[in-house]
Design an enzyme around this catalytic site. Structure first.
Site, PDB file in Angstrom:
ATOM      1  N   TYR A 180       0.834  -1.203   0.000  1.00  0.00           N
ATOM      2  CA  TYR A 180       0.000   0.000   0.000  1.00  0.00           C
ATOM      3  C   TYR A 180       0.874   1.262   0.000  1.00  0.00           C
ATOM      4  O   TYR A 180       2.108   1.194   0.003  1.00  0.00           O
ATOM      5  CB  TYR A 180      -0.969  -0.045   1.183  1.00  0.00           C
ATOM      6  CG  TYR A 180      -1.900  -1.240   1.125  1.00  0.00           C
ATOM      7  CD1 TYR A 180      -2.565  -1.563  -0.058  1.00  0.00           C
ATOM      8  CD2 TYR A 180      -2.095  -2.051   2.235  1.00  0.00           C
ATOM      9  CE1 TYR A 180      -3.411  -2.671  -0.122  1.00  0.00           C
ATOM     10  CE2 TYR A 180      -2.941  -3.163   2.173  1.00  0.00           C
ATOM     11  CZ  TYR A 180      -3.599  -3.468   0.993  1.00  0.00           C
ATOM     12  OH  TYR A 180      -4.428  -4.552   0.929  1.00  0.00           O
ATOM     13  N   ARG A 228       1.413   0.426  11.304  1.00  0.00           N
ATOM     14  CA  ARG A 228       1.444  -0.957  10.824  1.00  0.00           C
ATOM     15  C   ARG A 228       2.417  -1.007   9.651  1.00  0.00           C
ATOM     16  O   ARG A 228       2.227  -0.314   8.642  1.00  0.00           O
ATOM     17  CB  ARG A 228       0.044  -1.380  10.371  1.00  0.00           C
ATOM     18  CG  ARG A 228      -0.044  -2.855  10.103  1.00  0.00           C
ATOM     19  CD  ARG A 228      -1.468  -3.347  10.013  1.00  0.00           C
ATOM     20  NE  ARG A 228      -1.541  -4.645  10.635  1.00  0.00           N
ATOM     21  CZ  ARG A 228      -2.376  -5.598  10.267  1.00  0.00           C
ATOM     22  NH1 ARG A 228      -3.242  -5.393   9.308  1.00  0.00           N
ATOM     23  NH2 ARG A 228      -2.377  -6.765  10.883  1.00  0.00           N
ATOM     24  N   CYS A 351      -6.199 -23.008   7.417  1.00  0.00           N
ATOM     25  CA  CYS A 351      -6.619 -23.410   6.066  1.00  0.00           C
ATOM     26  C   CYS A 351      -6.836 -22.216   5.132  1.00  0.00           C
ATOM     27  O   CYS A 351      -6.875 -22.365   3.923  1.00  0.00           O
ATOM     28  CB  CYS A 351      -7.914 -24.209   6.145  1.00  0.00           C
ATOM     29  SG  CYS A 351      -9.278 -23.250   6.854  1.00  0.00           S
TER      30      CYS A 351
END
Ligand code: ADP
Ligand code: SF4
Length: 700
Positions: A180, A228, A351
């Site tokens: 980003y 982040r 998964c």
């Protein structure tokens, strides 16, 4: 039960700037697929985690401006007053349980295509970000940001931060990861600028630093400001004064944000599947961060073991135990540890079906937690079920994922449940599938349920019990649930995707044959048009067992659908490591015991492959004989007092394990109830008025 003293450290409060998290369990931002269009669904989904003890609960990516538009992928927005109201539902819900609410403010830069807004995507130097889901020529190429664009994005971030505070958020993010905009400024490959934002790392971090500073100026007195950042790529680049550029970045920004949320750079490594990666896989990349900053650090690693969590804290790797998937699989994970019930944790199996939901653009689905996304619309609580008014005697035939989940939920409702399976062990398809390379963690689906069922006095389990219609009628339960699973077939399809009949030959196998203990004689060709994991993992399995094996598929890639679960690159790597020849875009036409004939999907050109056996991984059909026999014997059922015969899971509609678990849970919640045609409540966007429109002026 009291908390194990060893785990008490996980329940210490930790300050994040002006706010304090009540404990170290931190649900990091993660996609929910819910967007602002489903605000109540989203609020209830996040609330379940706060109720379950997560001290911080965050949103997923939340766009700060229409120049960051990820459509058709689901993303949230904080653009106007309607958005504020939509998010306020979530913050109120999270606050009800004493947790902090965080918002992941986000600008996608060149990784978004702005398909709806039709604004040029923004980037430091006009270099597109190349992700598999991002078209190139069919979409807009990014524009190089000039100084006015940079000022605008900083203003949008500050505006969005103020909106976030109004919405009630306690923690506000600056996002510089995963391709980003902030990330693009950090990497010289995307950032070719010659101004003060490009060149040495000091300059490349400037944009991110300014994003944090404007956020702090806007809301820093009231909200914690988190950064982040993805560190995988930068960690691999030597720094001038530090071992890597990742070290230099953290050193340069050490005091700037109130919290570091550190992660990997791309979805396949950041949210890696358990098939290829274990718990705590980020540590080698992020382990240094705490040594360079005094600010708290949160990171993830599919943590489900409290001992691993404690070790992360004690060894000084992390201050907060970040969880995305573990919080989806078990929103009550923290409370279970606090109450000494860690054996009851419904551990994430890795998964990545949850991630496939985002790629599909729909609300999150989870293999382990069938209530994920259903909290509001179906009213399903992850831990509580309604007690049955009138407990009934219910016989479930088949103890695979669907039967086990159905038995557990019916048992919790107070019914008297008998679960029978012909096999020696419960687990259904997982009894074999857990033995395939990398899939052992998937058996947590069985372990969790069997563990709970064994504790219940109103559930009896009967292995090695094959039941036919006679036995069922003789047992005369009030209700029968058939969870008898599905069978793989040897059906083939044409290039128009029309079934063209079965390929019958003694050396043609299906996955069921191999599960039953028959190993094909090599060389073997696996022909896969199921396209999820089974074809690829069976190929690996055969190679591990010394069978010379090749793989063919009409799709463009091996195990093509695993692009949805972040596994595709690693499937290819695994097959390459096993030296498996992979043929794509080919159909299997025929096989005579010595040669398989493949035809190119588009040209029809034929290729012959010398092989002694073929494994077809394609169509699965329900194992439906028992249901048919029972429905033919309506009189017998009535005479025995059997009120209903239902099918669940693969016996009803074959699919991924997630669907079988959901199907078993759904029936257990609804059995005996008068469910009308509308199966769930429909959410609507919150629109009090057509929102205020903040027109940008030329002067800006
Ligand atoms: P699902 O994914 O829908 O749970 P599975 O194929 O994993 O389905 O499990 C189906 C289970 O049903 C298997 O363990 C199988 O042994 C069992 N089963 C099928 N038919 C019968 C039967 N007639 N009596 C008892 N068990 C059966
Ligand atoms: Fe974990 Fe799978 Fe659930 Fe995702 S879908 S949270 S990976 S169990």
């Amino acid at each position: 039960m009291p908390c194990n003293p060893r785990y008490e450290i996980l329940f210490e409060p930790v300050r994040i700037g002006p706010v304090t998290a009540p404990n170290r369990f931190y649900q990091v931002p993660h996609a929910s697929g819910m967007t602002n269009a489903l605000p109540r669904v989203r609020a209830a989904f996040r609330e379940a985690k706060a109720e379950g003890g997560w001290g911080v609960v965050c949103t997923g990516a939340c766009s700060i401006d229409p120049s960051s538009d990820d459509a058709p992928l689901p993303f949230a927005t904080l653009w106007d007053s309607n958005d504020i109201r939509a998010h306020a539902l979530m913050t109120e819900a999270v606050h009800r349980h004493g947790s902090l609410a965080g918002v992941e403010l986000w600008h996608g830069g060149a990784s978004v295509m702005n398909r709806t807004s039709r604004l040029p995507p923004l980037s430091p130097s006009g270099i597109p970000w190349m992700a598999t889901h991002v078209g190139f020529m069919g979409n807009l190429r990014p524009k190089t940001m000039d100084n006015a664009d940079i000022r605008n994005v900083l203003r949008c971030q500050a505006d969005a931060a103020r909106k976030a505070r109004t919405a009630g958020f306690d923690i506000v993010y600056v996002y510089a990861g995963m391709g980003y905009l902030g990330y693009e400024f950090l990497l010289p490959e995307y950032n070719h600028r010659s101004d003060c934002y490009g060149g040495p790392i000091e300059n490349r971090v400037r944009f991110v630093r300014e994003m944090i500073e404007v956020t702090k100026d806007a809301v820093g007195k009231d909200c914690g400001v988190a950064l982040r950042v993805s560190l995988e790529e930068l960690r691999g680049r030597p720094g001038r004064n530090q071992p890597s550029e990742a070290h230099e970045l953290v050193e340069l920004l050490a005091d700037v944000p109130d919290l570091f949320d550190v992660k990997m750079d791309s979805s396949p490594t950041d949210c890696s599947a358990s098939r290829f990666t274990g718990e705590g896989s980020h540590e080698p990349v992020i382990d240094f961060v705490k040594s360079l900053t005094k600010k708290p650090v949160v990171g993830v690693g599919r943590f489900t073991s409290p001992d691993t969590m404690v070790s992360q804290i004690r060894r000084g790797v992390l201050d907060f135990i970040g969880g995305a998937r573990p919080s989806i699989a078990d929103p009550f994970l923290p409370n279970k540890i606090r109450e000494g019930r860690e054996a009851e944790i419904r551990e994430c199996i890795g998964c990545n079906i949850c991630i496939s939901s985002w790629h599909d653009g729909v609300p999150v689905r989870c293999t382990q937690n069938p209530t994920a996304g259903e909290e509001w619309r179906r009213g399903w609580h992850p831990e509580r079920v309604e007690r049955a008014d009138r407990p009934e005697r219910i016989l479930i035939v088949g103890g695979g994922p669907a039967g086990l989940e159905c038995a557990l939920t019916l048992g919790r409702r107070g019914h008297e449940v008998t679960l029978a399976d012909s096999s020696r062990t419960f687990g259904g398809r997982l009894t074999f599938e857990k033995t395939l390379p990398g899939l052992s963690a998937w058996n947590r689906v069985v372990d969790y349920r069997l563990g709970r069922l064994n504790e219940m006095s109103n559930v009896s389990l009967h292995a090695e019990s094959t039941l036919g219609a006679d036995e069922i009628i003789e047992l005369s339960p009030d209700r029968v649930v058939l969870a008898t699973g599905a069978r793989w077939t040897n059906m083939l399809y044409s290039s128009l995707e029309i079934p063209v009949g079965r390929l019958d030959h003694p050396d043609v196998f299906t996955p069921d044959d191999i599960a039953g203990g028959r190993l094909p004689e090599g060389p073997t060709l696996v022909f896969d048009f199921d396209n999820y994991y089974m074809g690829g993992v069976l190929t690996e399995h055969l190679a591990v067992h010394g069978v010379p094996v090749s793989y063919a598929t009409p799709a463009g890639q091996a195990s093509a659908w695993t692009i949805m679960t972040n596994e595709l690159p690693l499937v290819h790597r695994a097959l390459a490591r096993r030296k498996v020849a992979v043929t794509t875009l080919h159909l299997l036409k025929s096989f005579d015991g010595e040669t398989a004939t493949l035809a190119h999907l588009f040209t029809g050109e034929e290729t012959r492959v010398a092989c002694h056996s073929v494994v077809i991984v394609g169509l699965r059909l329900p194992r439906g004989e028992l249901f048919e026999t029972l429905t033919e014997r309506a009189d017998g059922l009535a005479a025995a007092g059997i009120r209903s015969v239902d099918r669940i899971g693969d016996a009803l509609a074959p699919g991924a394990i997630a669907h079988a678990v959901h199907s078993g849970h759904k029936l257990a919640r609804e059995i005996g109830a008068d469910i009308r045609w509308q199966p769930y409540r429909r959410d609507t966007p919150i629109v009090d008025a057509v929102a205020d429109f903040d027109m940008r002026t030329a002067a800006e």
